[in-house]
Design a protein around this motif. Structure first.
Motif, PDB file in Angstrom:
ATOM      1  N   THR A  18       0.797  -1.284   0.134  1.00 17.56           N
ATOM      2  CA  THR A  18      -0.113   0.077  -0.223  1.00 17.56           C
ATOM      3  C   THR A  18       1.046   1.341   0.131  1.00 17.56           C
ATOM      4  O   THR A  18       0.549   2.315  -0.584  1.00 17.56           O
ATOM      5  CB  THR A  18      -1.013   0.120   1.257  1.00 17.56           C
ATOM      6  N   ALA A  19       1.804   1.203   0.884  1.00 17.78           N
ATOM      7  CA  ALA A  19       2.755   2.319   0.840  1.00 17.78           C
ATOM      8  C   ALA A  19       3.543   2.641  -0.594  1.00 17.78           C
ATOM      9  O   ALA A  19       3.863   3.889  -0.956  1.00 17.78           O
ATOM     10  CB  ALA A  19       4.084   2.027   1.993  1.00 17.78           C
ATOM     11  N   PHE A  20       4.050   1.470  -1.362  1.00 17.01           N
ATOM     12  CA  PHE A  20       4.345   1.730  -2.500  1.00 17.01           C
ATOM     13  C   PHE A  20       3.538   2.227  -3.411  1.00 17.01           C
ATOM     14  O   PHE A  20       3.944   3.416  -4.127  1.00 17.01           O
ATOM     15  CB  PHE A  20       4.996   0.113  -3.135  1.00 17.01           C
ATOM     16  N   LEU A  21       2.121   1.633  -3.429  1.00 20.30           N
ATOM     17  CA  LEU A  21       1.238   2.562  -4.465  1.00 20.30           C
ATOM     18  C   LEU A  21       1.005   3.890  -4.043  1.00 20.30           C
ATOM     19  O   LEU A  21       1.000   4.731  -4.785  1.00 20.30           O
ATOM     20  CB  LEU A  21      -0.024   1.641  -4.220  1.00 20.30           C
ATOM     21  N   LYS A  22       0.955   4.226  -2.828  1.00 22.27           N
ATOM     22  CA  LYS A  22       0.748   5.851  -2.517  1.00 22.27           C
ATOM     23  C   LYS A  22       1.885   6.570  -2.868  1.00 22.27           C
ATOM     24  O   LYS A  22       1.876   7.637  -3.299  1.00 22.27           O
ATOM     25  CB  LYS A  22       0.680   5.927  -0.948  1.00 22.27           C
ATOM     26  N   LYS A 131      -5.002   2.995 -17.969  1.00 24.91           N
ATOM     27  CA  LYS A 131      -3.786   3.719 -18.288  1.00 24.91           C
ATOM     28  C   LYS A 131      -4.093   5.406 -17.845  1.00 24.91           C
ATOM     29  O   LYS A 131      -5.406   5.772 -18.091  1.00 24.91           O
ATOM     30  CB  LYS A 131      -3.259   3.797 -19.559  1.00 24.91           C
ATOM     31  N   PRO A 132      -3.376   6.040 -17.510  1.00 27.92           N
ATOM     32  CA  PRO A 132      -2.065   5.589 -16.761  1.00 27.92           C
ATOM     33  C   PRO A 132      -1.997   4.715 -15.716  1.00 27.92           C
ATOM     34  O   PRO A 132      -3.240   5.084 -14.729  1.00 27.92           O
ATOM     35  CB  PRO A 132      -1.176   6.929 -16.556  1.00 27.92           C
ATOM     36  N   PHE A 133      -1.523   3.872 -15.414  1.00 24.93           N
ATOM     37  CA  PHE A 133      -1.515   2.842 -14.176  1.00 24.93           C
ATOM     38  C   PHE A 133      -1.621   3.639 -12.760  1.00 24.93           C
ATOM     39  O   PHE A 133      -2.506   3.348 -12.173  1.00 24.93           O
ATOM     40  CB  PHE A 133      -0.259   2.013 -14.090  1.00 24.93           C
ATOM     41  N   ASP A 134      -0.982   4.713 -12.723  1.00 22.60           N
ATOM     42  CA  ASP A 134      -0.662   5.174 -11.525  1.00 22.60           C
ATOM     43  C   ASP A 134      -1.943   6.157 -11.086  1.00 22.60           C
ATOM     44  O   ASP A 134      -2.098   6.394  -9.959  1.00 22.60           O
ATOM     45  CB  ASP A 134       0.503   6.108 -11.294  1.00 22.60           C
ATOM     46  N   ASN A 135      -2.966   6.368 -11.947  1.00 20.62           N
ATOM     47  CA  ASN A 135      -4.169   6.978 -11.870  1.00 20.62           C
ATOM     48  C   ASN A 135      -5.087   5.993 -11.007  1.00 20.62           C
ATOM     49  O   ASN A 135      -6.194   6.601 -10.516  1.00 20.62           O
ATOM     50  CB  ASN A 135      -4.631   7.593 -13.043  1.00 20.62           C
ATOM     51  N   TYR A 136      -4.735   4.586 -11.162  1.00 14.39           N
ATOM     52  CA  TYR A 136      -5.709   3.649 -10.333  1.00 14.39           C
ATOM     53  C   TYR A 136      -5.179   3.157  -9.177  1.00 14.39           C
ATOM     54  O   TYR A 136      -5.470   2.158  -8.711  1.00 14.39           O
ATOM     55  CB  TYR A 136      -6.158   2.841 -11.540  1.00 14.39           C
ATOM     56  N   ASN A 137      -3.968   3.905  -8.645  1.00 13.29           N
ATOM     57  CA  ASN A 137      -3.521   3.227  -7.411  1.00 13.29           C
ATOM     58  C   ASN A 137      -4.569   3.048  -6.332  1.00 13.29           C
ATOM     59  O   ASN A 137      -4.501   2.109  -5.527  1.00 13.29           O
ATOM     60  CB  ASN A 137      -2.434   4.353  -6.755  1.00 13.29           C
ATOM     61  N   ASP A 138      -5.545   3.806  -6.037  1.00 16.78           N
ATOM     62  CA  ASP A 138      -6.481   3.658  -5.135  1.00 16.78           C
ATOM     63  C   ASP A 138      -7.273   2.077  -5.407  1.00 16.78           C
ATOM     64  O   ASP A 138      -7.630   1.376  -4.473  1.00 16.78           O
ATOM     65  CB  ASP A 138      -7.496   4.842  -4.883  1.00 16.78           C
ATOM     66  N   THR A 139      -7.769   2.083  -6.519  1.00 18.66           N
ATOM     67  CA  THR A 139      -8.345   0.772  -7.078  1.00 18.66           C
ATOM     68  C   THR A 139      -7.423  -0.359  -6.789  1.00 18.66           C
ATOM     69  O   THR A 139      -7.907  -1.424  -6.325  1.00 18.66           O
ATOM     70  CB  THR A 139      -8.496   0.849  -8.676  1.00 18.66           C
ATOM     71  N   PHE A 140      -6.128  -0.331  -6.887  1.00 21.32           N
ATOM     72  CA  PHE A 140      -5.330  -1.329  -6.893  1.00 21.32           C
ATOM     73  C   PHE A 140      -5.044  -1.696  -5.227  1.00 21.32           C
ATOM     74  O   PHE A 140      -4.958  -2.741  -4.781  1.00 21.32           O
ATOM     75  CB  PHE A 140      -3.895  -1.258  -7.458  1.00 21.32           C
ATOM     76  N   ILE A 141      -5.019  -0.338  -4.642  1.00 19.89           N
ATOM     77  CA  ILE A 141      -4.920  -0.589  -3.026  1.00 19.89           C
ATOM     78  C   ILE A 141      -6.122  -1.275  -2.624  1.00 19.89           C
ATOM     79  O   ILE A 141      -5.990  -2.358  -1.758  1.00 19.89           O
ATOM     80  CB  ILE A 141      -4.740   0.688  -2.196  1.00 19.89           C
TER      81      ILE A 141
END
Length: 167
Positions: A18-22, A131-141
């Motif tokens: 989670t910290a990595f994605l944030k 895409k971009p992947f990092d726009n969906y970090n909350d989804t991945f968390i």
């Protein structure tokens, strides 16, 4: 990876993933699309959805108007009958979602009985392709706790980014 093994590994790694994605919200390697594509392919090689089906057992998709029309026609029902039998409208978001969990369309062999007409939300899950992947970090968390493929992808990305980039 079997689901019990996934849950044990996730328990020990959830906070750091989670910290990595944030952190990825602020620092994104330039080659992120290529990294995601390469690591996602490897993550799926380690993941067998039919041995898991946790998403179908513990989550509900959002049913769009088009999903409801398509699925109800497939089931030879009217959209009104389909909604009355299987769905409810969330009061806050106004989304149509399943009344029950596990999903009413999940079969004993972990296959979907309406796979060919399933909701778009199901077809796109776990959303790694967005895409971009990092726009969906909350989804991945959120999906870390539900999906071994997401866990595998995020773990692989974390290891690779920390190894190959100044992080």
């Amino acid at each position: 990876m079997k689901f019990p093994q996934f849950k044990r590994r996730l328990a020990s790694e959830h906070l750091e993933l989670t910290a990595f994605l944030k952190k990825l919200d602020d620092i994104v390697p330039e080659e992120m699309p290529e990294l995601v594509a390469e690591e996602d392919k490897k993550a799926w090689a380690e993941t067998d959805c039919l041995s898991c089906a946790n998403c179908c057992k513990t989550m509900t998709p959002t049913f769009t108007k088009e999903d409801i029309i398509r699925i109800s026609a497939h089931l030879q029902m009217t959209p009104k009958e389909f909604k009355a039998k299987w769905l409810y409208k969330e009061p806050d978001a106004g989304d149509w979602v399943n009344v029950t969990q596990p999903c009413q369309f999940l079969q004993a062999d972990n296959k979907c009985s309406i796979y060919e007409v399933r909701p778009v939300d199901c077809a796109e899950f776990p959303h790694h392709h967005k895409k971009p992947f990092d726009n969906y970090n909350d989804t991945f968390i959120q999906n870390l706790a539900y999906c071994p493929a997401t866990y595998n992808l995020v773990r692989r990305l974390k290891n690779r980014v920390e190894r190959e980039y100044e992080w």
